[in-house]
Design a protein around this motif. Structure first.
Motif, PDB file in Angstrom:
ATOM      1  N   ARG A  22       2.314  -2.768   5.042  1.00 39.91           N
ATOM      2  CA  ARG A  22       1.336  -3.723   5.792  1.00 39.91           C
ATOM      3  C   ARG A  22       0.624  -4.509   5.124  1.00 39.91           C
ATOM      4  NH1 ARG A  22       2.050  -1.130  10.621  1.00 39.91           N
ATOM      5  NH2 ARG A  22       2.913   1.033  10.601  1.00 39.91           N
ATOM      6  N   SER A  23       0.135  -5.608   5.569  1.00 35.16           N
ATOM      7  CA  SER A  23      -0.657  -6.461   5.067  1.00 35.16           C
ATOM      8  C   SER A  23      -1.995  -5.733   4.956  1.00 35.16           C
ATOM      9  CB  SER A  23      -0.959  -7.725   5.694  1.00 35.16           C
ATOM     10  OG  SER A  23      -0.999  -7.421   6.994  1.00 35.16           O
ATOM     11  N   PRO A  24      -2.963  -6.363   3.979  1.00 40.39           N
ATOM     12  CA  PRO A  24      -4.325  -6.034   4.132  1.00 40.39           C
ATOM     13  C   PRO A  24      -5.118  -5.588   5.245  1.00 40.39           C
ATOM     14  CG  PRO A  24      -3.892  -7.043   2.080  1.00 40.39           C
ATOM     15  CD  PRO A  24      -2.671  -7.495   3.081  1.00 40.39           C
TER      16      PRO A  24
ATOM     17  N   PRO B 162      -4.046  -0.757  14.664  1.00 41.54           N
ATOM     18  CA  PRO B 162      -5.560  -0.747  15.264  1.00 41.54           C
ATOM     19  C   PRO B 162      -6.126  -0.412  13.881  1.00 41.54           C
ATOM     20  CG  PRO B 162      -3.975   0.420  16.543  1.00 41.54           C
ATOM     21  CD  PRO B 162      -3.285   0.021  15.505  1.00 41.54           C
ATOM     22  N   ILE B 163      -7.398  -1.329  13.716  1.00 40.83           N
ATOM     23  CA  ILE B 163      -8.408  -1.053  12.939  1.00 40.83           C
ATOM     24  C   ILE B 163      -9.485  -0.077  13.385  1.00 40.83           C
ATOM     25  CG2 ILE B 163     -10.039  -2.000  11.243  1.00 40.83           C
ATOM     26  CD1 ILE B 163      -8.081  -4.596  11.123  1.00 40.83           C
ATOM     27  N   HIS B 164      -9.644   0.839  13.021  1.00 41.10           N
ATOM     28  CA  HIS B 164     -10.626   1.920  13.359  1.00 41.10           C
ATOM     29  C   HIS B 164     -12.094   1.639  12.915  1.00 41.10           C
ATOM     30  CE1 HIS B 164      -7.314   4.462  15.063  1.00 41.10           C
ATOM     31  NE2 HIS B 164      -7.016   4.398  13.646  1.00 41.10           N
TER      32      HIS B 164
ATOM     33  N   VAL C 233     -19.445 -10.871  -1.413  1.00 40.06           N
ATOM     34  CA  VAL C 233     -18.007 -11.094  -1.315  1.00 40.06           C
ATOM     35  C   VAL C 233     -17.147 -10.050  -0.425  1.00 40.06           C
ATOM     36  CG1 VAL C 233     -15.555 -11.108  -2.612  1.00 40.06           C
ATOM     37  CG2 VAL C 233     -17.835 -11.986  -3.622  1.00 40.06           C
ATOM     38  N   ARG C 234     -17.562  -8.733  -0.510  1.00 33.57           N
ATOM     39  CA  ARG C 234     -16.984  -7.778   0.406  1.00 33.57           C
ATOM     40  C   ARG C 234     -17.067  -7.961   1.826  1.00 33.57           C
ATOM     41  NH1 ARG C 234     -17.164  -1.767  -1.895  1.00 33.57           N
ATOM     42  NH2 ARG C 234     -16.186  -1.596   0.175  1.00 33.57           N
ATOM     43  N   ALA C 235     -18.449  -8.283   1.979  1.00 33.90           N
ATOM     44  CA  ALA C 235     -18.828  -8.769   3.257  1.00 33.90           C
ATOM     45  C   ALA C 235     -17.931  -9.786   3.862  1.00 33.90           C
ATOM     46  CB  ALA C 235     -20.329  -8.757   3.598  1.00 33.90           C
ATOM     47  N   ILE C 236     -17.937 -11.081   3.151  1.00 34.28           N
ATOM     48  CA  ILE C 236     -17.151 -12.137   3.568  1.00 34.28           C
ATOM     49  C   ILE C 236     -15.850 -11.733   3.656  1.00 34.28           C
ATOM     50  CG2 ILE C 236     -16.303 -14.157   2.922  1.00 34.28           C
ATOM     51  CD1 ILE C 236     -18.892 -14.695   1.320  1.00 34.28           C
ATOM     52  N   VAL C 237     -15.094 -10.818   3.005  1.00 30.39           N
ATOM     53  CA  VAL C 237     -13.648 -10.302   3.086  1.00 30.39           C
ATOM     54  C   VAL C 237     -13.412  -9.743   4.325  1.00 30.39           C
ATOM     55  CG1 VAL C 237     -11.815  -9.095   2.268  1.00 30.39           C
ATOM     56  CG2 VAL C 237     -13.198 -10.748   0.749  1.00 30.39           C
ATOM     57  N   ASP C 238     -14.357  -8.792   4.626  1.00 28.79           N
ATOM     58  CA  ASP C 238     -14.268  -7.868   5.645  1.00 28.79           C
ATOM     59  C   ASP C 238     -14.337  -8.739   7.013  1.00 28.79           C
ATOM     60  OD1 ASP C 238     -13.728  -5.933   4.027  1.00 28.79           O
ATOM     61  OD2 ASP C 238     -16.059  -5.073   4.157  1.00 28.79           O
TER      62      ASP C 238
ATOM     63  N   ARG D  77     -11.031 -10.583   7.856  1.00 27.85           N
ATOM     64  CA  ARG D  77     -10.217  -9.604   8.393  1.00 27.85           C
ATOM     65  C   ARG D  77     -10.283  -9.161   9.542  1.00 27.85           C
ATOM     66  NH1 ARG D  77      -9.674  -5.304   3.190  1.00 27.85           N
ATOM     67  NH2 ARG D  77      -8.472  -6.778   1.664  1.00 27.85           N
ATOM     68  N   ARG D  78     -11.739  -8.904   9.957  1.00 27.55           N
ATOM     69  CA  ARG D  78     -11.878  -8.574  11.475  1.00 27.55           C
ATOM     70  C   ARG D  78     -11.731  -9.942  12.540  1.00 27.55           C
ATOM     71  NH1 ARG D  78     -16.445  -6.012   9.343  1.00 27.55           N
ATOM     72  NH2 ARG D  78     -17.820  -7.793   9.465  1.00 27.55           N
ATOM     73  N   ARG D  79     -11.788 -11.383  12.001  1.00 28.03           N
ATOM     74  CA  ARG D  79     -11.415 -12.388  12.845  1.00 28.03           C
ATOM     75  C   ARG D  79     -10.049 -12.522  12.983  1.00 28.03           C
ATOM     76  NH1 ARG D  79     -16.153 -14.487  10.091  1.00 28.03           N
ATOM     77  NH2 ARG D  79     -14.763 -15.445   8.438  1.00 28.03           N
ATOM     78  N   ARG D  80      -9.240 -12.195  11.763  1.00 26.41           N
ATOM     79  CA  ARG D  80      -7.896 -12.312  11.878  1.00 26.41           C
ATOM     80  C   ARG D  80      -7.342 -11.137  12.952  1.00 26.41           C
ATOM     81  NH1 ARG D  80      -7.770 -13.524   6.127  1.00 26.41           N
ATOM     82  NH2 ARG D  80      -7.373 -11.243   5.771  1.00 26.41           N
ATOM     83  N   GLY D  81      -7.994 -10.093  12.780  1.00 25.84           N
ATOM     84  CA  GLY D  81      -7.414  -9.053  13.668  1.00 25.84           C
ATOM     85  C   GLY D  81      -7.578  -9.292  15.099  1.00 25.84           C
ATOM     86  N   GLU D  82      -8.868  -9.878  15.352  1.00 28.20           N
ATOM     87  CA  GLU D  82      -9.024 -10.216  16.775  1.00 28.20           C
ATOM     88  C   GLU D  82      -8.197 -11.353  17.515  1.00 28.20           C
ATOM     89  OE1 GLU D  82     -13.317 -11.373  16.491  1.00 28.20           O
ATOM     90  OE2 GLU D  82     -14.007  -9.385  16.678  1.00 28.20           O
TER      91      GLU D  82
END
Length: 201
Positions: free
Chosen positions: A5-7, A25-27, A183-188, A191-196
């Motif tokens: 699976r992708s990140p 699903p991202i819990h 950097v971690r906050a930006i990456v997270d 990822r959430r926007r791509r999931g939405e």
């Protein structure tokens, strides 16, 4: 057969009906994770503030740090770290630092100003139970700017060449950690926007 699976939690294989990626699903993170993160950032902020008060302010403004030995001044308990300005004008009500033993200072409040037989300025300081004690102004290390209770031992550690590398080391650690968290906050967030976006498809 295992599935890679992708990140961002999206299964790269298309489903059978629409040919679109199947999103895992991202819990949401538990409450404890946010509390721990908040406590960590709060502690980091306190450490950064103390580092600024101990290292940056005296270095930039020309002040000096001293461990407080004995103190008769209100709000400045013994064992504090006193930051004083050596060239400040002294007035009644000021708290001054008087050199004591082993690199420490005694802090006293100026109750009155007087002069000696040669016309020199003498400070009548509140010595607590000893009453008013005269101190020649030439014997004063400076006027108190602020004191940090319980950190007098830091003044001894930062004496000499240690302070030359202590400030850069603390700055590197603090800014490095803040940069990593940013950097971690930006990456997270990405990822959430791509999931939405995958949900909408």
């Amino acid at each position: 057969m295992s599935v890679v699976r992708s990140p961002d939690g999206i299964d790269p294989r298309p489903d059978d009906m629409h040919g679109t990626p199947v999103r895992t699903p991202i819990h949401p993170r538990p409450l404890g994770w946010y509390l721990w993160r908040g406590a960590l950032f709060g502690a980091l902020g306190v450490v950064a503030l103390v580092a600024v008060l101990i290292l940056v302010v005296p270095m930039v403004a020309g002040g000096h740090r001293y461990p407080v030995g004995n103190s008769s001044a209100l709000g400045v308990p013994s064992g504090s770290l006193a930051v004083v300005h050596p060239s400040a004008a002294i007035a009644v009500g000021d708290i001054v630092a008087v050199p004591a033993d082993a690199g420490t200072v005694d802090t006293r409040e100026v109750a009155a100003l007087s002069t000696d037989a040669r016309g020199g300025v003498v400070l009548l300081t509140d010595g607590g139970a000893a009453g008013l004690e005269p101190v020649p102004v030439s014997d004063v290390s400076g006027v108190l700017w602020y004191a940090i209770p319980g950190l007098g031992w830091v003044g001894g550690l930062l004496a000499g060449p240690v302070q030359m590398w202590a400030l850069p080391a603390i700055a590197v650690v603090l800014f490095g950690y803040l940069g990593t968290m940013s950097v971690r906050a930006i990456v997270d967030g990405r990822r959430r926007r791509r999931g939405e976006g995958a949900d909408e498809v």
